[in-house]
Design a protein around this motif. Structure first.
Motif, PDB file in Angstrom:
ATOM      1  N   GLN A  30      44.625  63.244  21.290  1.00  0.00           N
ATOM      2  CA  GLN A  30      44.781  63.122  22.739  1.00  0.00           C
ATOM      3  C   GLN A  30      46.206  63.403  23.202  1.00  0.00           C
ATOM      4  O   GLN A  30      46.522  63.207  24.366  1.00  0.00           O
ATOM      5  CB  GLN A  30      44.336  61.728  23.197  1.00  0.00           C
ATOM      6  CG  GLN A  30      42.855  61.529  23.009  1.00  0.00           C
ATOM      7  CD  GLN A  30      42.358  60.246  23.648  1.00  0.00           C
ATOM      8  OE1 GLN A  30      43.112  59.446  24.168  1.00  0.00           O
ATOM      9  NE2 GLN A  30      41.058  60.058  23.601  1.00  0.00           N
ATOM     10  N   ILE A  66      44.232  60.116  28.566  1.00  0.00           N
ATOM     11  CA  ILE A  66      43.794  59.174  27.547  1.00  0.00           C
ATOM     12  C   ILE A  66      42.767  58.246  28.176  1.00  0.00           C
ATOM     13  O   ILE A  66      43.042  57.590  29.181  1.00  0.00           O
ATOM     14  CB  ILE A  66      44.981  58.366  26.989  1.00  0.00           C
ATOM     15  CG1 ILE A  66      46.026  59.317  26.377  1.00  0.00           C
ATOM     16  CG2 ILE A  66      44.506  57.344  25.967  1.00  0.00           C
ATOM     17  CD1 ILE A  66      47.327  58.644  26.006  1.00  0.00           C
ATOM     18  N   ILE A 115      46.752  55.463  20.551  1.00  0.00           N
ATOM     19  CA  ILE A 115      46.863  56.815  21.094  1.00  0.00           C
ATOM     20  C   ILE A 115      46.554  57.806  19.973  1.00  0.00           C
ATOM     21  O   ILE A 115      47.433  58.134  19.165  1.00  0.00           O
ATOM     22  CB  ILE A 115      48.281  57.070  21.648  1.00  0.00           C
ATOM     23  CG1 ILE A 115      48.686  55.943  22.594  1.00  0.00           C
ATOM     24  CG2 ILE A 115      48.359  58.437  22.306  1.00  0.00           C
ATOM     25  CD1 ILE A 115      50.175  55.843  22.812  1.00  0.00           C
TER      26      ILE A 115
END
Length: 173
Positions: A85, A65, A81
């Motif tokens: 990813q 990330i 997030i």
């Protein structure tokens, strides 16, 4: 509860450059793998089939990330997030999946930050237009500050459970 022994680590390739955090992640991985193997044996005994093997989920092709301004902005105080990813969404149990779909409240979870400090966080799901993402809030600013996280830093986020509590380990690369 079954403790791990030396034989559980016979296939582990230890890198001399590993930090304490790397060892912790390896122990967590081996423990999860052992738990999955026991679970697989029970399911196989009962005639149930698995969709895939655990080792496939923990291959060396880990998703990383990259931190953007929104992740280190002190006014926002959030770690976004994007689903794109994530390697897998299977870290959530059925209850947590349903809860995040129907409730506006976050799930309480624990995060082990790169400095090895354990912090209770709020973990939630955001829908923004056509994209979905998870979000970590509560004490995120202190995590950014204490670990000198900056725009364009790359991190790994690992999930695991301790006594059925959702936990994460954040590693700065």
């Amino acid at each position: 509860m079954e403790l791990l022994g030396f034989e559980d680590f016979k296939d582990t390739n230890v890198d001399p450059k590993w930090t304490t955090f790397d060892y912790l992640l390896e122990v967590t991985r081996v423990d999860q793998e052992k738990l999955e193997q026991r679970s697989f044996k029970i399911k196989k005994k009962n005639g149930l089939k698995r969709k895939h093997q655990f080792k496939e989920e923990n291959s060396k092709n880990k998703r990383l990330i990259k931190l953007f301004f929104s992740n280190v902005n002190f006014q926002a105080s959030q770690f976004l997030i994007p689903f794109s990813q994530l390697k897998s969404h299977e870290f959530l149990n059925e209850f947590e999946i349903k809860y995040l779909k129907t409730k506006k409240d976050a799930i309480k979870a624990h995060l082990l930050d790169p400095s090895m400090e354990e912090i209770e966080i709020n973990f939630n799901k955001w829908l923004m237009g056509n994209s979905s993402m998870y979000i970590v809030t509560t004490f995120w600013n202190s995590i950014v500050k204490n670990n000198q996280l900056e725009v364009d830093n790359v991190v790994q986020l690992w999930s695991f459970r301790v006594n059925s509590t959702l936990c994460f380990a954040l590693r700065k690369l």
